[in-house]
Design a protein around this motif. Structure first.
Motif, PDB file in Angstrom:
ATOM      1  N   HIS A  39       0.445  -1.120   0.114  1.00 47.01           N
ATOM      2  CA  HIS A  39       0.150  -0.572  -0.042  1.00 47.01           C
ATOM      3  C   HIS A  39       0.673   1.263   0.338  1.00 47.01           C
ATOM      4  O   HIS A  39       2.100   1.148   0.941  1.00 47.01           O
ATOM      5  CB  HIS A  39      -1.315   0.277   1.114  1.00 47.01           C
ATOM      6  N   ASP A  40       0.453   2.273  -1.032  1.00 47.46           N
ATOM      7  CA  ASP A  40       1.065   3.630  -0.784  1.00 47.46           C
ATOM      8  C   ASP A  40      -0.153   4.744  -0.307  1.00 47.46           C
ATOM      9  O   ASP A  40      -0.574   4.857  -0.865  1.00 47.46           O
ATOM     10  CB  ASP A  40       1.530   4.035  -1.882  1.00 47.46           C
ATOM     11  N   ALA A  41       0.402   5.033   0.932  1.00 46.76           N
ATOM     12  CA  ALA A  41      -0.282   5.701   2.333  1.00 46.76           C
ATOM     13  C   ALA A  41      -0.504   7.250   0.874  1.00 46.76           C
ATOM     14  O   ALA A  41      -1.369   7.730   1.017  1.00 46.76           O
ATOM     15  CB  ALA A  41      -0.743   5.661   3.145  1.00 46.76           C
ATOM     16  N   LEU A  42      -0.022   7.517   0.333  1.00 42.06           N
ATOM     17  CA  LEU A  42       0.756   8.792  -0.189  1.00 42.06           C
ATOM     18  C   LEU A  42       0.579   8.955  -1.533  1.00 42.06           C
ATOM     19  O   LEU A  42       2.021   9.115  -2.623  1.00 42.06           O
ATOM     20  CB  LEU A  42       1.732   9.815   0.643  1.00 42.06           C
TER      21      LEU A  42
ATOM     22  N   LEU B 160      -4.493   9.929   5.904  1.00 42.09           N
ATOM     23  CA  LEU B 160      -4.499   9.709   4.504  1.00 42.09           C
ATOM     24  C   LEU B 160      -5.467   8.949   4.646  1.00 42.09           C
ATOM     25  O   LEU B 160      -5.820   7.449   5.419  1.00 42.09           O
ATOM     26  CB  LEU B 160      -3.183   9.025   4.430  1.00 42.09           C
ATOM     27  N   GLU B 197      -2.342   6.751   8.749  1.00 41.71           N
ATOM     28  CA  GLU B 197      -3.357   6.370   8.372  1.00 41.71           C
ATOM     29  C   GLU B 197      -4.156   6.167   8.381  1.00 41.71           C
ATOM     30  O   GLU B 197      -4.902   6.381   9.506  1.00 41.71           O
ATOM     31  CB  GLU B 197      -2.898   4.944   7.541  1.00 41.71           C
ATOM     32  N   ASN B 200      -5.047   1.231   6.553  1.00 44.20           N
ATOM     33  CA  ASN B 200      -3.616  -0.153   5.347  1.00 44.20           C
ATOM     34  C   ASN B 200      -2.910   0.698   5.344  1.00 44.20           C
ATOM     35  O   ASN B 200      -2.081  -0.317   4.945  1.00 44.20           O
ATOM     36  CB  ASN B 200      -4.748   1.011   3.778  1.00 44.20           C
ATOM     37  N   GLY B 201      -1.823   0.854   6.369  1.00 38.85           N
ATOM     38  CA  GLY B 201      -0.885   1.293   6.614  1.00 38.85           C
ATOM     39  C   GLY B 201      -0.495   2.168   5.877  1.00 38.85           C
ATOM     40  O   GLY B 201      -0.583   2.492   5.150  1.00 38.85           O
ATOM     41  N   ILE B 202       1.077   2.340   6.311  1.00 36.97           N
ATOM     42  CA  ILE B 202       1.936   3.234   6.295  1.00 36.97           C
ATOM     43  C   ILE B 202       3.308   2.622   6.120  1.00 36.97           C
ATOM     44  O   ILE B 202       3.767   1.099   6.447  1.00 36.97           O
ATOM     45  CB  ILE B 202       2.027   4.422   6.842  1.00 36.97           C
TER      46      ILE B 202
END
Ligand SMILES: Cc1cc2nc3c(=O)[nH]c(=O)nc-3n(C[C@H](O)[C@H](O)[C@H](O)COP(=O)(O)O)c2cc1C
Ligand SMILES: Cc1cc2nc3c(=O)[nH]c(=O)nc-3n(C[C@H](O)[C@H](O)[C@H](O)COP(=O)(O)O)c2cc1C
Ligand SMILES: Cc1cc2nc3c(=O)[nH]c(=O)nc-3n(C[C@H](O)[C@H](O)[C@H](O)COP(=O)(O)O)c2cc1C
Ligand SMILES: Cc1cc2nc3c(=O)[nH]c(=O)nc-3n(C[C@H](O)[C@H](O)[C@H](O)COP(=O)(O)O)c2cc1C
Lengths: 365, 365, 365, 365
Positions: A39-42, B160, B197, B200-202
């Motif tokens: 996952h890419d939170a940004l 996010l 977040e 969904n995590g970072i």
């Protein structure tokens, strides 16, 4: 999928479609369940600007999704092919036809129309023909060109389905000289060729041979989706052929899981389609992350196709939306970016790939 | 959690709270099930002298437990926030507010009170505000300071939640320039900022960017607890949006498991909160052992909060007692000691971390 | 197992025995399920000549099997201890008594008899006493010698049960200075001391400290068998102590699996007893193969003991026959040989041991 | 399978056959479930030209399939042996007889016929005799030659079944000097000898000793198929022998999984038969891929044998067709080619083999 060039072929095709629609013909374990995209939170992307288009054998496709080779060769399939082709055309994705052997060998306008309908309704779509490797061996190049011409094909898929042939009582189980035939056609045909399996996958070793033979793309069609051994086991049961039924059942799960096969093939060829049990746009995204150019689906399109083009389009748009969502949350604005996204391999697929990679290394040395 | 700055936001907030209370909105697989702290049979500690206090962004907290950002922005949530704030105040732990967008954009005293109640009942507690990264991009620094001032916040959480936005039919799916906005606010705001977040995590890569942007703390909010894709899937079903429902369901489990995300982030930032599926004081202890500064919980506090402050306090004291027990049997008299305690990683989390660590190494080189 | 030196202790002892007999107080996952001894198809041994005898702290035992510390301190337990002691005596194995605190602190002949009966019926058996580490800290050496004299003990077991104490509402949770007390008693007592856990295991680090403190043997009593957290959770439920019930339940499974704990301890001490979920002679064989000197069982002997000595003897002979069978098919004529037999570690236990070994290596360097 | 040289032997044989037919006497976990042959999509072979023939101890077999040693020694078994022998003869595969001890020690024409029938109906087949290792020790070479002569045996199998003996109340549990006896007979007998287990497998260490002793072939008979401990547990239950029943049940699953045992043995001997839970021609193919010369099956032939030769032939032809299919889809035109085909090891079998290989390495150094 196989045929002996007679109306026997037509009937078998009908059997197959019916079994696929009515029985449990899918296995599990494509290996994509072991692939985890990170996952890419940004994402730093505008979802609406994400572009899933690809270039494929010189053509632009709106998304890396293939309607895999399924049908043709029987009047009953004309409607299915019309729906699929119209949907491919409207959405801008690729579509493969089922085996054209019946079209080449039977002299029947109804049969022919089940193929030609495709180009009629989709004049600009990327449409590819289909023949078995065993046919290539028997046909001269002019005959193969007739298959291309029949649908003004953009490419020709050559299918490998020796396990299915071995399970069929009437199967063609002579696999000799197919590679040479493939090499010849790859060199001489007016369009590129895609070599594809039909549900058991392609190994790194085979991919290497196909690359050397000049094949333009490889479609892995690995284990985890539609099982032709399973389908033939049902047919054998009906035909009261207990030994063939037994073999079909025993080999129901045979093959290289699609994710593993994809990883093996992309090390040998730079244009690989991942298929076999691909069921969502997220599977397509995973396939691309592990190195495929595109993902293909057969069975999931069959039922919508019997309901007409709109149902197929709906399904394609679902897939594209799922894929775009995966692209968004992995921060991938394009398919190229998605191919470089981070992923983690777990469980059996990790074991599979670790061992095959180290043994491949041994092969190389 | 998202809002378009209108009373639409208010209604959605209400929907969300109702769905969270009535439906199954939790996933599994935080990865903490794969983290095993090593028992110390001879702790050589007095349980009563164990001190779980931490320093966090210059404040003393009695325990490393966060009431994660949840609500505000609707009159119905005033009572919830009052209960949470009173409990935070009496137990000495930190509390986050839900998104303040409605508070900034709506001119409605009832809505405003749903936020301000928090500071009213908890004058000395560590309370932090909440805005979406997309809002930071749109607001000037004065507007952001208004959010801080609204509750005399000790810090501001920037959330996010791009996956949730992608599942919402009306979601804001433009993720561009958020990092720059975060960097700007981190530099200019009067209080520190926590980037979080929402389930969904970072990843390590994102944590690295956030560190470089000067963010003061990271809250991973990883996979394994409340799932906003799942929640939006329920909303989509009600709203008769089958495609969004399908996507929400497909991505229900998406994300980096909380334990893995924590391990990735602590390699990049020294002030990390672990949340997302944290459910017991033992989970908090594990989070700290793998490197977090504290653990946070959202959903587990919601039901107690509807029953008033005492129920929340009870729950917090349970968590602290569980944490202290874990500290005792690992021989950890302080949170610093707990951070150095031995642990074992197993199963999928071990696979995840091994691969990500080796690929991170590749990134570094 | 714990006691505050009053008749309160007596009642609790009674509670415990009742709960152990009536409720589910066993966990799973000793790790022995992951230990596979390698079959020797050609043992080249006479089964009848296989000798499972061991030397233990200067005494000869007919088999490496311990009746683990269980009871005493209540008149109701006299019959149980009589049966266990008679069986130990007749079969030549070792037996531990339950905690002698009540015997030292209460002035009650009935209570005293529940201990002394053991030596009365087993004048020559290897019998060892039992005190908590916390008691050692409080007692002078003369008091500890009284415990030894009470049963003419061949050794004294010192139990560590801090998790249980933490779950008990009335528990003694001051763990300070226990190691120093152990070291003092190990040096001064007239008999050797065995330090034992009670179901949560002993780590390599703790074993190292105990070795340095001069302890003569370590009994791991690891995770996988009787769970005292679980037992105390039942008591807390009855006593209407929801928080303690919650903690007991949360930590029901806490601890180092017995096989892993054994592997950690044998790297630090050469006289290790494996207990905690040992249930068959095959488990004993596995324990020895991974390095233990003997295996111990508590709960499995409780029910037979209430049926009298013959039932206990039957059970011991079952265990010995199972052990001898394992020795036979691994080609091990003696316990020494069994300690050198080949084994394979799988699954979670392999993961556990691999990681702990590599981190222990770090500790060493 | 064992016998004390009296009509007691005859009765036990009868018991065994009945239990095998009526009860659940099979375990799982041969390890072949963890062996994955790699699909070859382009076999370049004619299925009809695939030749599964092998050379075995100087004889040509039409396929690498053994009817494992089962029966003889009781008049009731004559019909079974007749059916098996006729089928072996017609299909060209090998067949082993059950233990000939009764034939050597009882003076009874009916008993004798249960053995001799085999050569009568299969004058040219590869038939091998059977004696226990314990018998070899007691018999002089002339007696052993009588067993060979009795059926004009092409080879003699020597079985190792010490676990079964240990579970039987009346078992012969003196395992001394068997290796020397085997070495002697291997040197002096007029035909080659095959040493076989009976369901618990043969380790690398044992295989090394057998190689050094001059044994001509090893049949692993590993864990995963028929369990003699399990069979004896049923007998013990009937005979009201609870301790033996308990041991039989505890060791029901004991042994080296067949795939692992095969891998260990092929490192030490170049003529290894894989048996124990082999159930399909695909299992045979996997056995050969990991290094075996052939695969053997016992129990699966028992029921067909009671239905006469045609049922057995049917079963053998099924197996051959399954094997040929596996050869086809791995691109293996011969058994030699199949031995070199690529495979992947997963799960517990991978763990088992990795650890045993590294410890074997230690043994070597
Ligand atoms: C009904 C049906 C017919 C098919 N016919 C062909 C065919 O004629 N030629 C071919 O190459 N593959 C054929 N296939 C195989 C597919 O192209 C594809 O490789 C395989 O089904 C795996 O994909 P799936 O799991 O998505 O169904 C057929 C599949 C289906 C379901
Ligand atoms: C009812 C509810 C409302 C939430 N609202 C917000 C919010 O407004 N802003 C935010 O950053 N996170 C919000 N979250 C996410 C939480 O802060 C947290 O990151 C996430 O729920 C994972 O924690 P959990 O598994 O303990 O619930 C909310 C969570 C819940 C359950
Ligand atoms: C009924 C019962 C009473 C026990 N009492 C004591 C005790 O007084 N002192 C002690 O050191 N351990 C005591 N134990 C713990 C056992 O000695 C042992 O370490 C633990 O039960 C694990 O073994 P098991 O799984 O075979 O029961 C007791 C166990 C049981 C079941
Ligand atoms: C009914 C029966 C009788 C057997 N008798 C013998 C025997 O007399 N001698 C022998 O060496 N093995 C004997 N075996 C063992 C088999 O040869 C074989 O090693 C074992 O059963 C594992 O193979 P399976 O799982 O295919 O049954 C017997 C097996 C069965 C099922």
């Amino acid at each position: 999928m196989t045929e002996q060039g007679s109306s026997e072929t037509e009937d078998r095709k009908d059997d197959h479609i019916r079994i696929v629609q009515e029985r449990d013909v899918e296995t599990t374990g494509t290996g994509f369940e072991d692939v985890h995209l990170v996952h890419d939170a940004l994402p730093e992307l505008d979802y609406d600007a994400i572009d899933p288009a690809i270039e494929f054998l010189g053509h632009e496709l709106s998304a890396p999704i293939f309607i895999e080779s399924m049908t043709g060769g029987h009047r009953n399939t004309t409607a299915i092919n019309r729906a699929l082709a119209r949907a491919a055309s409207e959405t801008g994705i690729a579509m493969g036809l089922g085996s054209q052997r019946a079209g080449l060998e039977l002299d029947d306008d109804g049969v022919l129309e089940s193929y030609t309908v495709v180009r009629d309704v989709a004049p600009d779509a990327f449409i590819y023909g289909n023949l078995g490797a065993a046919q290539l061996r028997e046909y001269d190049i002019e005959t193969v060109e007739r298959a291309v011409a029949m649908i003004e094909a953009d490419a020709l898929a050559v299918h490998l389905n020796f396990l299915q042939e071995a399970v069929q009582p009437e199967g063609d189980v002579d696999g000799r000289d197919c590679l040479a035939a493939i090499e010849r056609v790859a060199a001489d045909l007016s369009v590129p060729i895609i070599v594809k399996e039909t549900g058991n996958g392609i190994s790194g070793e085979t991919a290497r041979k196909l690359s050397a033979a000049g094949v333009h793309a490889i479609d892995v069609a690995g284990k985890g989706g539609t099982t032709w051994s399973g389908i033939e086991a049902y047919r054998a049961a009906t035909a009261n052929e207990p030994r063939q039924q037994r073999i079909g059942t025993l080999f129901r799960d045979w093959g290289i899981p699609t994710a593993a096969s994809t990883l093996e093939c992309v090390a040998e060829h730079d244009c690989v389609i991942a298929s076999g049990g691909v069921r969502t746009g997220l599977d397509v995204a995973k396939a691309i992350a592990v190195g495929a150019r595109a993902g293909g689906l057969a069975k999931p399109f069959l039922k919508p196709a019997t309901n007409g083009p709109d149902a197929v389009i709906e399904r394609i748009e679902d897939l594209i939306a799922e894929l775009r969502t995966a692209m968004f949350v992995t921060g991938s604005g394009s398919i190229d970016a998605l191919q470089r996204t981070e992923y983690v391999l777990q469980g059996e697929t990790r074991e599979y790939v670790e061992q095959r990679t180290s043994s491949e290394k041994q092969l190389d040395s």
